[in-house]
Write an enzyme that holds these catalytic residues in place. Sequence first.
Site, PDB file in Angstrom:
ATOM      1  CG  ASP A  18      -2.045  -1.023   1.069  1.00 34.80           C
ATOM      2  OD1 ASP A  18      -2.650  -1.087  -0.018  1.00 34.80           O
ATOM      3  OD2 ASP A  18      -2.293  -1.779   2.030  1.00 34.80           O
ATOM      4  CG  ASP A  25      -7.635  -4.040  -2.339  1.00 37.94           C
ATOM      5  OD1 ASP A  25      -8.009  -5.136  -2.807  1.00 37.94           O
ATOM      6  OD2 ASP A  25      -8.147  -3.534  -1.331  1.00 37.94           O
TER       7      ASP A  25
END
Length: 396
Positions: free
Chosen positions: A115, A173
């Site tokens: 991330d 994601d």
Amino acid sequence: MKKLVLLIAVVIVSSFSTDTLLAKGKVKVDQALENATRQYLYMRDELNGANKFPKTYNKPMQRLITSNSEWWCSGFYPGTLFYLYGETGNKDIYAEGVRMLKLLEPEQYNVNTHDVGFMMYCSYGNANRLAPQPEYKDIMVNSARSLISRFSPVVGCIKSHNRKPDDYVVIIDNMMNLELLFWATQATGDSTFYDIAVKHADTTLKNHFRADNSLYHGLNYNPADGTIKHYQAGQGFSEKSAWSRGQAWGLYGYTMMYRFTKDTKYLDQAVKVAEFILNHPNMPKDLIPYWDFNAPDIPHALRDASAAAINCSGLLELCRYVPEELSRKYIKAAEKMLHTLSSPEYTAEPGTNGGFILKHSVGNIPSGTEVDMPLTYADYYYVEALCRYKSLNNIK
């Protein structure tokens, strides 16, 4: 992403209500951005200079929930601040964004999460777009190097979660983090970042999609040979269901892939995902999806404003790359999403909701976390969608 150059003055209207965000035809973007700016100044005051990042708001306790810089959402708050500054020129908004960047700076060396793209590109990337600084470039390049340290040429993907040694989990994601890598190649001339982004996208394209163009949230690969061990439900209802935010990540991610590569296979896939989302029989008429298209309690299932915001922003880029008839369809759908998100049902009144703009997002129902609560990434992609819509329509 085209640089937004139109600056507007923020006009504070004491009698403002979310009802005024609705208009016939085009969305009243300036009023929506005004409301968003007021909310984020309120959130800034709630933080009161703390070395913390807003995460969500606990309404029963009337308490802002925060995180440290290592939380995967840490880049969205400063990123939203910079988007708002780009549209309003509000110096207080900009100063708060710069303050948060200093808190994020250590994450450029974080190799423990995929991330880092969300964290560092949504924040530093937007700051650098508005006011380029040599140190911003250095920090983002270091962040990109940290991200590619998680790439396996055997699997052909960047690892998402850190699990057991014989696990190699990749979630949809992760497509969103590739934008940082493309930027890094543009900034440095080093094609390594570009090549890894393309390989990750190609592997995901091959393995994450079902025949109907819905997406698995997660896959667990064998790190030794790259074979698929099993599929994972992740934050969706089941491993066979279509988790709404996952579909949104796919729509946005493959649209972004086409922007950087001009490879039509990515554009084709983005269109397929968009059509799956918009034509799904379980998509509500207002285009705010249920948290999972296969949730067992539809039509009583929770809606997910974050998925709608991501879809909206993705469609407002995708509409630029497709034939006119399809472009009109996507703009019309995005307008409906913006109208709904800007209504009192989803937009909080100023001075409420802990400063968050949107209500009714769904984080992780299987884990029972952040359910029907405001979320920073919902706000980020909503504001980005407003900016893209404004740029597209040249609204004044």
